[in-house]
Design a protein around this motif. Structure first.
Motif, PDB file in Angstrom:
ATOM      1  N   LYS A  99       0.042   3.438   6.767  1.00 52.93           N
ATOM      2  CA  LYS A  99      -0.383   3.553   5.377  1.00 52.93           C
ATOM      3  C   LYS A  99      -1.092   4.890   5.200  1.00 52.93           C
ATOM      4  O   LYS A  99      -1.982   5.226   5.981  1.00 52.93           O
ATOM      5  CB  LYS A  99      -1.346   2.421   4.995  1.00 52.93           C
ATOM      6  CG  LYS A  99      -0.749   1.025   5.043  1.00 52.93           C
ATOM      7  CD  LYS A  99      -1.799  -0.010   4.693  1.00 52.93           C
ATOM      8  CE  LYS A  99      -1.318  -1.434   4.963  1.00 52.93           C
ATOM      9  NZ  LYS A  99      -0.352  -1.880   3.976  1.00 52.93           N
ATOM     10  N   HIS A 100      -0.698   5.624   4.166  1.00 56.77           N
ATOM     11  CA  HIS A 100      -1.424   6.833   3.812  1.00 56.77           C
ATOM     12  C   HIS A 100      -2.500   6.495   2.787  1.00 56.77           C
ATOM     13  O   HIS A 100      -2.539   5.387   2.248  1.00 56.77           O
ATOM     14  CB  HIS A 100      -0.449   7.891   3.285  1.00 56.77           C
ATOM     15  CG  HIS A 100       0.466   8.425   4.342  1.00 56.77           C
ATOM     16  ND1 HIS A 100       1.418   9.383   4.103  1.00 56.77           N
ATOM     17  CD2 HIS A 100       0.587   8.122   5.669  1.00 56.77           C
ATOM     18  CE1 HIS A 100       2.075   9.653   5.216  1.00 56.77           C
ATOM     19  NE2 HIS A 100       1.586   8.895   6.181  1.00 56.77           N
ATOM     20  N   ASP A 101      -3.368   7.436   2.508  1.00 55.85           N
ATOM     21  CA  ASP A 101      -4.554   7.180   1.688  1.00 55.85           C
ATOM     22  C   ASP A 101      -4.182   7.056   0.209  1.00 55.85           C
ATOM     23  O   ASP A 101      -3.731   8.031  -0.405  1.00 55.85           O
ATOM     24  CB  ASP A 101      -5.555   8.324   1.873  1.00 55.85           C
ATOM     25  CG  ASP A 101      -6.908   8.019   1.263  1.00 55.85           C
ATOM     26  OD1 ASP A 101      -6.976   7.197   0.330  1.00 55.85           O
ATOM     27  OD2 ASP A 101      -7.902   8.611   1.717  1.00 55.85           O
ATOM     28  N   PRO A 102      -4.385   5.878  -0.418  1.00 54.04           N
ATOM     29  CA  PRO A 102      -3.985   5.711  -1.818  1.00 54.04           C
ATOM     30  C   PRO A 102      -4.816   6.531  -2.789  1.00 54.04           C
ATOM     31  O   PRO A 102      -4.363   6.840  -3.893  1.00 54.04           O
ATOM     32  CB  PRO A 102      -4.169   4.215  -2.064  1.00 54.04           C
ATOM     33  CG  PRO A 102      -5.196   3.789  -1.065  1.00 54.04           C
ATOM     34  CD  PRO A 102      -4.947   4.643   0.143  1.00 54.04           C
ATOM     35  N   PRO A 141      -6.888   2.536  -6.692  1.00 54.05           N
ATOM     36  CA  PRO A 141      -6.720   2.566  -5.238  1.00 54.05           C
ATOM     37  C   PRO A 141      -7.761   1.676  -4.571  1.00 54.05           C
ATOM     38  O   PRO A 141      -8.860   1.471  -5.097  1.00 54.05           O
ATOM     39  CB  PRO A 141      -6.958   4.043  -4.878  1.00 54.05           C
ATOM     40  CG  PRO A 141      -7.001   4.782  -6.178  1.00 54.05           C
ATOM     41  CD  PRO A 141      -7.382   3.801  -7.227  1.00 54.05           C
ATOM     42  N   THR A 142      -7.424   1.154  -3.419  1.00 50.32           N
ATOM     43  CA  THR A 142      -8.385   0.379  -2.639  1.00 50.32           C
ATOM     44  C   THR A 142      -9.356   1.315  -1.942  1.00 50.32           C
ATOM     45  O   THR A 142      -8.957   2.316  -1.347  1.00 50.32           O
ATOM     46  CB  THR A 142      -7.647  -0.484  -1.604  1.00 50.32           C
ATOM     47  OG1 THR A 142      -6.889  -1.473  -2.295  1.00 50.32           O
ATOM     48  CG2 THR A 142      -8.616  -1.184  -0.667  1.00 50.32           C
ATOM     49  N   GLY A 155       0.824  -1.190   0.000  1.00 50.34           N
ATOM     50  CA  GLY A 155       0.000   0.000   0.000  1.00 50.34           C
ATOM     51  C   GLY A 155       0.866   1.250   0.000  1.00 50.34           C
ATOM     52  O   GLY A 155       2.076   1.208  -0.255  1.00 50.34           O
ATOM     53  N   PHE A 156       0.244   2.364   0.280  1.00 50.19           N
ATOM     54  CA  PHE A 156       0.946   3.652   0.322  1.00 50.19           C
ATOM     55  C   PHE A 156       1.663   3.733   1.668  1.00 50.19           C
ATOM     56  O   PHE A 156       1.292   4.467   2.561  1.00 50.19           O
ATOM     57  CB  PHE A 156      -0.071   4.777   0.142  1.00 50.19           C
ATOM     58  CG  PHE A 156       0.506   6.161   0.016  1.00 50.19           C
ATOM     59  CD1 PHE A 156       1.867   6.403  -0.023  1.00 50.19           C
ATOM     60  CD2 PHE A 156      -0.343   7.250  -0.077  1.00 50.19           C
ATOM     61  CE1 PHE A 156       2.375   7.679  -0.133  1.00 50.19           C
ATOM     62  CE2 PHE A 156       0.145   8.539  -0.190  1.00 50.19           C
ATOM     63  CZ  PHE A 156       1.502   8.743  -0.222  1.00 50.19           C
ATOM     64  N   PRO A 194      -7.275   0.855   6.124  1.00 51.47           N
ATOM     65  CA  PRO A 194      -7.398   2.115   6.853  1.00 51.47           C
ATOM     66  C   PRO A 194      -7.159   1.993   8.347  1.00 51.47           C
ATOM     67  O   PRO A 194      -6.911   2.990   9.021  1.00 51.47           O
ATOM     68  CB  PRO A 194      -8.839   2.562   6.554  1.00 51.47           C
ATOM     69  CG  PRO A 194      -9.551   1.317   6.157  1.00 51.47           C
ATOM     70  CD  PRO A 194      -8.539   0.443   5.502  1.00 51.47           C
ATOM     71  N   ILE A 222      -3.509  -0.567  -5.790  1.00 50.27           N
ATOM     72  CA  ILE A 222      -2.849  -0.139  -4.555  1.00 50.27           C
ATOM     73  C   ILE A 222      -3.609  -0.696  -3.359  1.00 50.27           C
ATOM     74  O   ILE A 222      -4.748  -0.287  -3.085  1.00 50.27           O
ATOM     75  CB  ILE A 222      -2.759   1.395  -4.453  1.00 50.27           C
ATOM     76  CG1 ILE A 222      -2.178   1.991  -5.740  1.00 50.27           C
ATOM     77  CG2 ILE A 222      -1.911   1.799  -3.244  1.00 50.27           C
ATOM     78  CD1 ILE A 222      -2.165   3.506  -5.751  1.00 50.27           C
ATOM     79  N   GLU A 223      -3.003  -1.627  -2.671  1.00 49.53           N
ATOM     80  CA  GLU A 223      -3.587  -2.192  -1.446  1.00 49.53           C
ATOM     81  C   GLU A 223      -3.772  -1.083  -0.414  1.00 49.53           C
ATOM     82  O   GLU A 223      -3.060  -0.075  -0.403  1.00 49.53           O
ATOM     83  CB  GLU A 223      -2.658  -3.291  -0.914  1.00 49.53           C
ATOM     84  CG  GLU A 223      -3.148  -4.001   0.340  1.00 49.53           C
ATOM     85  CD  GLU A 223      -2.724  -3.325   1.630  1.00 49.53           C
ATOM     86  OE1 GLU A 223      -3.278  -3.690   2.684  1.00 49.53           O
ATOM     87  OE2 GLU A 223      -1.846  -2.436   1.597  1.00 49.53           O
ATOM     88  N   ASP A 224      -4.711  -1.303   0.498  1.00 45.71           N
ATOM     89  CA  ASP A 224      -4.871  -0.367   1.616  1.00 45.71           C
ATOM     90  C   ASP A 224      -5.564  -1.065   2.775  1.00 45.71           C
ATOM     91  O   ASP A 224      -6.319  -2.025   2.583  1.00 45.71           O
ATOM     92  CB  ASP A 224      -5.684   0.853   1.201  1.00 45.71           C
ATOM     93  CG  ASP A 224      -5.681   1.942   2.272  1.00 45.71           C
ATOM     94  OD1 ASP A 224      -4.617   2.126   2.903  1.00 45.71           O
ATOM     95  OD2 ASP A 224      -6.718   2.598   2.489  1.00 45.71           O
TER      96      ASP A 224
END
Length: 439
Positions: free
Chosen positions: A78-81, A99-100, A14-15, A58, A54-56
């Protein structure tokens, strides 16, 4: 010559801290700044990769697992993708970016408007990797988390709501005629009054129609309900399965049956199988790596347990290595696919945790089908065989989005795939959907 297949990249971290835990961290790219990602996506596009997912997650997880998730940056930060996507679109011309997104985190009207904006700004290259993670529910309100199938029900209502809003402007409502001083005909807009089980809102949407289709939907779920969701809603299914022709044919058949059941064509869903190969320069080097992984020590097993604990949001490090995982140890929020990857085909009731972890630690050879260690040519052989024998749609390479990772994966592989006619040399006009449906 073999036929073309689709290729994507799954940003598994992810991000988050790209390169963490690897020597190439000392290239001094800053994971919080866009330059690292922009450099990487330029390379992906140059190679012919058409989609970045992009995995995420939250959430940092439950209080019991937060330290496990952040200690080695397996599950966070992780930042917001979604906010990274515009920088990636600015650096590329053809690459699709997905993005996820979690339906629990976005009210439908806000989501429809934001995603419509990105679809227009990107030249219709936006995808949405829709996940139904319920472990993050406490961050978005006081309601208790939904069960596995109910979360998919909510996601289907959410997607239907977004589509109703996107379509609230019929094509003939946008006139844009300067000569007659008329931009739009408001009498043609659909009101859209949605009163559902999970969401209630009114339209129409304050965003104009798309010229090259709505954002492409990506889905990762491997359960029966997840596959049904993909058949009904998705343009891309992120698939996890053994990479042999029989398994791939069976998996694709289930997706196609689900698509047909919802009035769609089998080819409307591209099934891309995730693969995390270890590419080396020679067969001898591959044999050495495989041999070295055959008998992992307890330290190696603990590292794997920490990563699995992050993925599963369940602390495996607290369990005895030589005892089976207790029945009911995983909560309802845990992905069925993630549990299946840990357990494999072993008996969960009798197999010690040590054996599950050791199986994940052991490497195998591409050349004999036992794993994914091998040369670029051997990987190309596998991809070509899956296309020829199983009519495979394509693959997703799995890893960090770091320039070193991208080059190690694609430097030798991309030219081989192109020479064999498997990897595209040019993109179709019209955005992500056009490229997915080009073949």
């Amino acid at each position: 010559m073999s036929r073309l297949q689709h290729f994507g990249w799954f940003l598994a971290r992810g991000f988050g801290p790209q390169g963490w835990g690897h020597p190439f961290l000392d290239w001094n790219w800053r994971w919080t700044e866009p330059a690292l990602y922009q450099q990487s996506v330029r390379e992906l596009e140059q190679a012919g990769i058409e989609l970045l997912i992009i995995e995420d997650a939250p959430s940092l997880g439950s209080p019991a697992t937060i330290d496990l998730r952040v200690r080695q940056a397996f599950g966070g930060p992780k930042h917001d993708p979604l906010l990274l996507a515009p920088y990636l679109f600015a650096a590329t011309t053809n690459l699709g970016v997905a993005p996820t997104v979690n339906p629990a985190a976005f009210l439908p009207y806000t989501a429809a408007r934001q995603f419509a904006t990105l679809q227009h700004l990107s030249g219709h290259r936006l995808g949405l990797n829709v996940v139904t993670d319920t472990g993050s529910a406490r961050h978005f309100g006081a309601a208790p988390p939904l069960g596995h199938d109910a979360a998919y029900d909510r996601a289907e209502e959410w997607l239907g709501a977004l589509r109703a809003l996107w379509r609230s402007w019929p094509d003939d409502a946008l006139i844009a005629d300067p000569a007659h001083g008329r931009y739009a005909d408001g009498t043609r807009l659909e009101a859209v009054q949605h009163r559902g089980e999970y969401f209630s809102f009114d339209g129409p949407l304050n965003a104009i129609p798309f010229t090259d289709g709505e954002p492409a939907i990506v889905s990762p779920g491997g359960s029966g309900r997840g596959l049904a969701f993909a058949g009904a809603n998705s343009e891309v299914q992120l698939a996890l399965a053994p990479l042999d022709p029989e398994s791939i044919r069976a998996y694709r058949a289930r997706i196609h049956e689900a698509a047909v059941a919802r009035g769609r064509r089998p080819g409307d869903v591209k099934v891309l199988f995730a693969i995390q190969p270890v590419l080396v320069g020679s067969a001898e080097e591959a044999d050495r790596l495989v041999s070295a992984s055959a008998n992992p020590d307890d330290r190696a097993l603990r590292t794997i347990a920490e990563k699995q604990s992050s993925d599963l949001e369940t602390d495996l490090t607290a369990l005895e290595l030589d005892a089976p995982i207790p029945a009911g140890y995983f909560g309802d929020h845990v992905s069925h696919g993630s549990i299946a990857r840990l357990i494999g085909g072993r008996d969960a009731a009798t197999t010690p945790l040590r054996e599950h972890l050791a199986a994940l630690a052991r490497l195998g050879r591409l050349s004999d089908g036992s794993g994914f260690v091998g040369t670029a040519g051997e990987l190309a052989d596998l991809i070509e065989r899956l296309g020829d024998e199983a009519d495979n749609d394509g693959v997703l390479f799995w890893g960090d989005l770091h320039p070193v990772t991208v080059h190690r994966m694609l430097d030798e592989l991309a030219p081989i795939l192109r020479r064999r006619g498997i990897l595209r040399t040019e993109f179709a006009p019209g955005g992500l959907r056009a490229n997915l449906q080009a073949f």
